[in-house]
Scaffold this motif. Sequence first.
Motif, PDB file in Angstrom:
ATOM      1  N   LEU A  83      23.094  42.238  35.771  1.00  0.00           N
ATOM      2  CA  LEU A  83      24.325  41.842  36.289  1.00  0.00           C
ATOM      3  C   LEU A  83      25.240  43.186  35.468  1.00  0.00           C
ATOM      4  O   LEU A  83      25.886  43.975  36.244  1.00  0.00           O
ATOM      5  N   SER A 103      36.591  34.574  31.155  1.00  0.00           N
ATOM      6  CA  SER A 103      37.996  34.255  30.830  1.00  0.00           C
ATOM      7  C   SER A 103      38.887  33.842  32.186  1.00  0.00           C
ATOM      8  O   SER A 103      39.933  33.663  32.067  1.00  0.00           O
ATOM      9  N   LEU A 104      38.237  34.564  33.357  1.00  0.00           N
ATOM     10  CA  LEU A 104      38.990  34.329  34.666  1.00  0.00           C
ATOM     11  C   LEU A 104      38.873  32.954  35.225  1.00  0.00           C
ATOM     12  O   LEU A 104      38.058  32.374  35.900  1.00  0.00           O
ATOM     13  N   LYS A 124      39.744  42.379  29.607  1.00  0.00           N
ATOM     14  CA  LYS A 124      39.880  41.856  28.249  1.00  0.00           C
ATOM     15  C   LYS A 124      40.210  42.942  27.258  1.00  0.00           C
ATOM     16  O   LYS A 124      39.601  43.864  27.074  1.00  0.00           O
ATOM     17  N   CYS A 128      45.059  39.135  38.302  1.00  0.00           N
ATOM     18  CA  CYS A 128      43.327  39.200  38.424  1.00  0.00           C
ATOM     19  C   CYS A 128      42.809  38.604  39.531  1.00  0.00           C
ATOM     20  O   CYS A 128      41.911  39.147  40.336  1.00  0.00           O
ATOM     21  N   LYS A 136      34.210  38.834  39.627  1.00  0.00           N
ATOM     22  CA  LYS A 136      35.141  38.049  38.575  1.00  0.00           C
ATOM     23  C   LYS A 136      34.614  38.563  37.312  1.00  0.00           C
ATOM     24  O   LYS A 136      35.554  38.767  36.325  1.00  0.00           O
ATOM     25  N   THR A 137      33.418  38.618  37.208  1.00  0.00           N
ATOM     26  CA  THR A 137      32.896  39.127  35.846  1.00  0.00           C
ATOM     27  C   THR A 137      33.451  40.632  35.461  1.00  0.00           C
ATOM     28  O   THR A 137      33.839  40.599  34.594  1.00  0.00           O
ATOM     29  N   ALA A 138      33.288  41.167  36.543  1.00  0.00           N
ATOM     30  CA  ALA A 138      33.836  42.457  36.181  1.00  0.00           C
ATOM     31  C   ALA A 138      35.342  42.786  35.954  1.00  0.00           C
ATOM     32  O   ALA A 138      35.515  43.347  34.626  1.00  0.00           O
ATOM     33  N   ILE A 139      35.841  41.850  36.545  1.00  0.00           N
ATOM     34  CA  ILE A 139      37.428  41.951  36.429  1.00  0.00           C
ATOM     35  C   ILE A 139      37.791  41.417  34.958  1.00  0.00           C
ATOM     36  O   ILE A 139      38.586  41.991  34.069  1.00  0.00           O
ATOM     37  N   ALA A 140      36.986  40.424  34.659  1.00  0.00           N
ATOM     38  CA  ALA A 140      37.239  39.792  33.119  1.00  0.00           C
ATOM     39  C   ALA A 140      36.969  40.866  32.122  1.00  0.00           C
ATOM     40  O   ALA A 140      37.694  40.934  31.206  1.00  0.00           O
ATOM     41  N   ARG A 141      35.838  41.444  32.215  1.00  0.00           N
ATOM     42  CA  ARG A 141      35.516  42.442  31.201  1.00  0.00           C
ATOM     43  C   ARG A 141      36.519  43.571  30.997  1.00  0.00           C
ATOM     44  O   ARG A 141      36.648  43.928  29.883  1.00  0.00           O
ATOM     45  N   ILE A 142      36.854  43.993  32.248  1.00  0.00           N
ATOM     46  CA  ILE A 142      37.842  45.230  32.073  1.00  0.00           C
ATOM     47  C   ILE A 142      39.168  44.932  31.723  1.00  0.00           C
ATOM     48  O   ILE A 142      39.782  45.609  30.923  1.00  0.00           O
ATOM     49  N   LEU A 200      27.163  46.254  37.499  1.00  0.00           N
ATOM     50  CA  LEU A 200      28.735  46.492  37.131  1.00  0.00           C
ATOM     51  C   LEU A 200      28.723  48.186  36.559  1.00  0.00           C
ATOM     52  O   LEU A 200      29.725  48.767  37.003  1.00  0.00           O
ATOM     53  N   ARG A 225      33.628  48.179  27.416  1.00  0.00           N
ATOM     54  CA  ARG A 225      34.157  46.836  28.001  1.00  0.00           C
ATOM     55  C   ARG A 225      33.109  46.296  28.923  1.00  0.00           C
ATOM     56  O   ARG A 225      32.957  45.037  28.839  1.00  0.00           O
ATOM     57  N   ILE A 226      32.584  46.965  29.975  1.00  0.00           N
ATOM     58  CA  ILE A 226      31.557  46.699  30.817  1.00  0.00           C
ATOM     59  C   ILE A 226      30.491  45.950  30.112  1.00  0.00           C
ATOM     60  O   ILE A 226      29.747  44.946  30.178  1.00  0.00           O
ATOM     61  N   GLU A 234      30.315  38.156  40.616  1.00  0.00           N
ATOM     62  CA  GLU A 234      30.115  39.310  39.989  1.00  0.00           C
ATOM     63  C   GLU A 234      31.422  40.148  39.728  1.00  0.00           C
ATOM     64  O   GLU A 234      31.737  40.916  38.950  1.00  0.00           O
TER      65      GLU A 234
END
Lengths: 198, 198
Positions: free
Chosen positions: A152, A195-196, B189, B96, B181-187, A156, A186-187, B179
């Motif tokens: 994953l 967290s979303l 945070k 987000c 959502k994960t990307a957005i969450a990491r960026i 990304l 961050r990635i 995936e």
Amino acid sequence: MSSRQSSAGSRLGRRNDPERREKIIDACQKVIVESGVTGTSHRKVATQAGVPLGAMTYYFDGMQDLLHSTFSRFATSISDDFERHMATATDKESACERVFERILQASSGDDDELILSHELYTLATRDASFRSITTQWMQRSRVALELHFDPLTARLLDAMIEGLTIHRALDSEAREPSEIKTAIARITKDSREGSLST
Amino acid sequence: MSSRQSSAGSRLGRRNDPERREKIIDACQKVIVESGVTGTSHRKVATQAGVPLGAMTYYFDGMQDLLHSTFSRFATSISDDFERHMATATDKESACERVFERILQASSGDDDELILSHELYTLATRDASFRSITTQWMQRSRVALELHFDPLTARLLDAMIEGLTIHRALDSEAREPSEIKTAIARITKDSREGSLST
DNA sequence: GACATTTGAGTACACTCGTACATATACTTT
DNA sequence: AAAGTATATGTACGAGTGTACTCAAATGTC
């Protein structure tokens, strides 16, 4: 020599000079960089390569074949480089450093790579045979990244590399290299908690 | 009416029918989607628009002007949409969510938007007048994101949107929306600590 | 050395292209 | 109604295109 199958039409007789074929591809790549796929013609490529016009249809089965061969070689070459580049990393930290170097180099500006990538993407959005080139390219990028990151994160990261490269190249004002480092950090930071909410 | 300045040459006399001009741009956009900039010609656009060939050079100062007008309107329209879309978010969380929707929609596949974007990027890499379109587009995207995020995060998000959209669109196998959502969450945070040394 | 066959080059054809320019049409003003 | 002008169209021209096809040169074989 009757043993050589000379089945009519598409499969032409054995073509002798691979150097010459390669030289035409070199020329084609150069013409694309200078004039775009739009401005690429058999005549321009022939002139650039220093070969007669007739050689175009002799070594390639038309324009599409020439372009496909050119972009195919281009993508393969980039993938080779990237694989080698990533393979020199020994741990996650140095892998991040390699990714950083890659983005910095690719977005540096006057590089042919950027132009060719875009031309290829444009073809790929419309034509499946070009899309298979980009698909394979992306596939190899991910595998190279998966040497050091989970699947994953690798995907990304790959997307991030793409986006940053494009935006840094098309942007009017220069950006700090440090923003690349932040992006990578961050990635690649494992976030166990999503967290979303939804 | 002598008060109307008819200075010679480039600034032609007042053109009367803005609907018709718009119709030609519509047609041009459609032709680009179908045949690419490479395959776009005055004649195809004229046929598609149902106007005589002469109208092409009457309403536009040549091919370049037509393409520029077309892509200009396209980019502006996308920016308008995105601004409106982001403005509906009330807090970071819903912002987000808006970004998520945007990526999902843009990478959904059979959308003209993707094709046009790539065609535009390709032109932008080579020609400064098209680059100013992309630059402005990116600028407005960032401003829209900065309603909810700090400038650095906005830039990274913007790049991430770009990269994910492209890769998801060009990829052979479908990817999980999660995936994104994960990307957005990491960026998004906030990481106060930069884990990447050097 | 004579023949056969592969390899390469030159050229001609049938297009499509952008654009300029001479007309035609519609509209306004007198 | 006539004249004049702004608006729009039809067309022709020169340039450039991909590709097929006919020859020439080189190479290999007996």
